[in-house]
Scaffold this active site. Structure first.
Site, PDB file in Angstrom:
ATOM      1  N   TYR A   7     -24.574  35.373 132.181  1.00 27.65           N
ATOM      2  CA  TYR A   7     -25.037  36.724 132.487  1.00 27.65           C
ATOM      3  C   TYR A   7     -24.748  37.074 133.941  1.00 27.65           C
ATOM      4  O   TYR A   7     -25.499  37.815 134.560  1.00 27.65           O
ATOM      5  CB  TYR A   7     -26.547  36.822 132.253  1.00 27.65           C
ATOM      6  CG  TYR A   7     -26.969  37.319 130.894  1.00 27.65           C
ATOM      7  CD1 TYR A   7     -26.207  38.200 130.158  1.00 27.65           C
ATOM      8  CD2 TYR A   7     -28.188  36.923 130.358  1.00 27.65           C
ATOM      9  CE1 TYR A   7     -26.626  38.663 128.917  1.00 27.65           C
ATOM     10  CE2 TYR A   7     -28.610  37.368 129.123  1.00 27.65           C
ATOM     11  CZ  TYR A   7     -27.822  38.236 128.415  1.00 27.65           C
ATOM     12  OH  TYR A   7     -28.241  38.690 127.198  1.00 27.65           O
ATOM     13  N   HIS A  17     -30.500  51.259 128.419  1.00 31.52           N
ATOM     14  CA  HIS A  17     -31.769  50.802 128.988  1.00 31.52           C
ATOM     15  C   HIS A  17     -32.494  51.995 129.597  1.00 31.52           C
ATOM     16  O   HIS A  17     -31.860  52.807 130.286  1.00 31.52           O
ATOM     17  CB  HIS A  17     -31.538  49.792 130.113  1.00 31.52           C
ATOM     18  CG  HIS A  17     -30.803  48.562 129.701  1.00 31.52           C
ATOM     19  ND1 HIS A  17     -29.452  48.556 129.442  1.00 31.52           N
ATOM     20  CD2 HIS A  17     -31.232  47.281 129.534  1.00 31.52           C
ATOM     21  CE1 HIS A  17     -29.073  47.325 129.126  1.00 31.52           C
ATOM     22  NE2 HIS A  17     -30.129  46.533 129.168  1.00 31.52           N
ATOM     23  N   HIS A  60     -29.040  48.044 121.932  1.00 30.87           N
ATOM     24  CA  HIS A  60     -27.750  47.392 122.052  1.00 30.87           C
ATOM     25  C   HIS A  60     -26.892  47.827 120.864  1.00 30.87           C
ATOM     26  O   HIS A  60     -27.116  47.378 119.745  1.00 30.87           O
ATOM     27  CB  HIS A  60     -27.931  45.873 122.095  1.00 30.87           C
ATOM     28  CG  HIS A  60     -28.590  45.403 123.348  1.00 30.87           C
ATOM     29  ND1 HIS A  60     -29.933  45.588 123.604  1.00 30.87           N
ATOM     30  CD2 HIS A  60     -28.076  44.767 124.425  1.00 30.87           C
ATOM     31  CE1 HIS A  60     -30.218  45.083 124.789  1.00 30.87           C
ATOM     32  NE2 HIS A  60     -29.111  44.575 125.309  1.00 30.87           N
ATOM     33  N   TYR A 103     -33.721  41.774 120.704  1.00 26.23           N
ATOM     34  CA  TYR A 103     -33.870  42.272 122.076  1.00 26.23           C
ATOM     35  C   TYR A 103     -34.557  43.638 122.052  1.00 26.23           C
ATOM     36  O   TYR A 103     -35.512  43.880 122.783  1.00 26.23           O
ATOM     37  CB  TYR A 103     -32.496  42.473 122.722  1.00 26.23           C
ATOM     38  CG  TYR A 103     -31.836  41.295 123.375  1.00 26.23           C
ATOM     39  CD1 TYR A 103     -32.165  39.981 123.083  1.00 26.23           C
ATOM     40  CD2 TYR A 103     -30.818  41.509 124.304  1.00 26.23           C
ATOM     41  CE1 TYR A 103     -31.506  38.927 123.682  1.00 26.23           C
ATOM     42  CE2 TYR A 103     -30.153  40.466 124.906  1.00 26.23           C
ATOM     43  CZ  TYR A 103     -30.498  39.174 124.607  1.00 26.23           C
ATOM     44  OH  TYR A 103     -29.836  38.146 125.210  1.00 26.23           O
ATOM     45  N   ASP A 104     -34.029  44.541 121.217  1.00 28.07           N
ATOM     46  CA  ASP A 104     -34.502  45.927 121.226  1.00 28.07           C
ATOM     47  C   ASP A 104     -35.928  46.081 120.725  1.00 28.07           C
ATOM     48  O   ASP A 104     -36.638  47.002 121.137  1.00 28.07           O
ATOM     49  CB  ASP A 104     -33.556  46.805 120.407  1.00 28.07           C
ATOM     50  CG  ASP A 104     -32.151  46.843 120.998  1.00 28.07           C
ATOM     51  OD1 ASP A 104     -31.981  46.551 122.200  1.00 28.07           O
ATOM     52  OD2 ASP A 104     -31.212  47.155 120.242  1.00 28.07           O
TER      53      ASP A 104
END
Length: 163
Positions: free
Chosen positions: A47, A107, A82, A27-28
């Site tokens: 989610y 974020h 994260h 993700y990052d």
């Protein structure tokens, strides 16, 4: 601590821990092929607290498409990290493990690709449940359920979809 009959083996622990790292870091780094490589054929995605999405049998390719979309983490103006805290694991079935993880998901949305000016910050604090499925003898990342405890700053300004 007394045995509950749900403990996992050390090798399964290592496999699940590695999948957790690969998931978060993909993700990052916005490495969508890396994410695709760790996924079970279908994944359970809850989610609801992030983008109101829920699917118990989402095809892996659709999950990668959702996460990499420009309205979501695929937006080059959004950077994340994260950070995983304490974790514990429970064997649900011979081919299914659940992991419970403390997480802080930072974020930032920038105003331009130069990444010099921050438009918005939104950091989530949660406990997430990750699912791990054994597929053809190998552990795969099988899904996520979020339990967001609170968000910092203006999380609602990070993504371009309605939260």
């Amino acid at each position: 601590m007394a045995s509950t009959g749900t403990e996992i083996s050390f090798s399964d622990y290592l496999a699940c821990s590695e999948l957790t790292f690969e998931w978060a870091d993909s993700y990052d780094t916005k490495n969508w092929s890396r994410l695709a490589n760790i996924l079970a054929p279908t994944v359970k995605i809850h989610y609801a607290a992030v983008n109101d999405f829920k699917d118990d049998q989402l095809p892996a390719a659709d999950f990668v498409k959702m996460m990499s979309a420009p309205e979501f983490l695929g937006d080059p103006l959004i950077h994340t990290q994260h950070l995983m805290g304490a974790s514990k694991y429970r064997q649900i079935a011979p081919d299914l493990i659940e992991g419970y993880h403390q997480i802080r998901a930072a974020h930032q949305r920038y105003t331009g690709l130069g990444l010099e000016e921050i438009e918005a910050k939104g950091h989530g604090h949660a406990v997430i449940t990750l699912t791990y499925k054994k597929v053809d003898g190998e552990w795969k990342w099988g899904g996520i359920t979020t339990d967001i405890r609170w968000n910092e700053y203006e999380f609602e300004k990070i993504f371009k979809f309605d939260l």
